[in-house]
Scaffold this active site. Sequence first.
Site, short mmCIF file in Angstrom:
data_model
loop_
_atom_site.label_atom_id
_atom_site.label_comp_id
_atom_site.label_asym_id
_atom_site.label_seq_id
_atom_site.Cartn_x
_atom_site.Cartn_y
_atom_site.Cartn_z
N ASP A 42 52.51 43.53 37.65
CA ASP A 42 51.23 42.92 38.02
C ASP A 42 50.26 43.02 36.85
O ASP A 42 49.94 44.12 36.41
CB ASP A 42 50.66 43.62 39.25
CG ASP A 42 49.32 43.02 39.66
OD1 ASP A 42 49.33 41.90 40.17
OD2 ASP A 42 48.29 43.68 39.43
N TYR A 47 42.46 42.65 32.21
CA TYR A 47 42.87 44.02 31.91
C TYR A 47 42.99 44.26 30.40
O TYR A 47 43.05 45.41 29.96
CB TYR A 47 44.19 44.37 32.59
CG TYR A 47 44.21 44.19 34.09
CD1 TYR A 47 43.05 44.02 34.85
CD2 TYR A 47 45.42 44.19 34.77
CE1 TYR A 47 43.09 43.85 36.22
CE2 TYR A 47 45.47 44.03 36.15
CZ TYR A 47 44.31 43.85 36.86
OH TYR A 47 44.37 43.68 38.23
N LYS A 76 46.39 36.83 36.94
CA LYS A 76 45.24 36.37 37.72
C LYS A 76 44.23 35.65 36.83
O LYS A 76 44.06 36.01 35.68
CB LYS A 76 44.56 37.57 38.38
CG LYS A 76 45.48 38.38 39.26
CD LYS A 76 44.87 39.73 39.58
CE LYS A 76 45.91 40.70 40.09
NZ LYS A 76 46.68 41.30 38.99
N HIS A 108 41.65 35.81 41.23
CA HIS A 108 41.36 37.23 41.36
C HIS A 108 40.24 37.51 42.36
O HIS A 108 40.34 38.44 43.15
CB HIS A 108 40.99 37.79 39.98
CG HIS A 108 41.31 39.23 39.79
ND1 HIS A 108 41.50 39.77 38.55
CD2 HIS A 108 41.46 40.25 40.66
CE1 HIS A 108 41.77 41.06 38.66
NE2 HIS A 108 41.74 41.38 39.93
#
Length: 178
Positions: A42, A47, A76, A108
């Site tokens: 994931d 990130y 996402k 997201h």
Amino acid sequence: ATVKLSSGGSLPVVGLGTWKSTPGEVGEAVFAAIKAGYRHIDCAALYGNEKEIGEALRKAIAARLVKREELFITSKVFNHKHGRRALYSLEQTLKDLGLEYLDLFLIHWPIAFENETIPDPMRMPNGLPNPEIKMKIEFVDTWKELEKFYASKKVRSIGVSNFTIEQLQELLASSSVV
């Protein structure tokens, strides 16, 4: 164990999440997870570690630990890439991960930032959103973009996260892909 998706794909119920993973260590974690049998990774561009994850994926595939089609890679689109900007998000994610397609691409959050860049910090010390961020509830136009990606086979499945029941109902009423 897997869950069958409406797209026909199978989502592994156990996966490795990469949020807040330490740079310089996330690649090792992804490689170790694949070696241990994990098949669902994931990710999210937000990130900041998709390039390193991509290197680990290539390393695991080159080492013949796994074939690409045995992996289930999720990413996402974040708030500053809603609407037509979602294409840039997908293209960058595919480039960073070194993949031709994603298994699952999610919206997201159901909130769109008008800003094309994310002001830093996103949250103030009191926890409130940075007042420089102009937000609106918007997800139907973004979903329409994801439907195009699905039709093009750049993504095998599409979905959402962090939506309310009411938002899901609104989305279902205007969707051609569920």
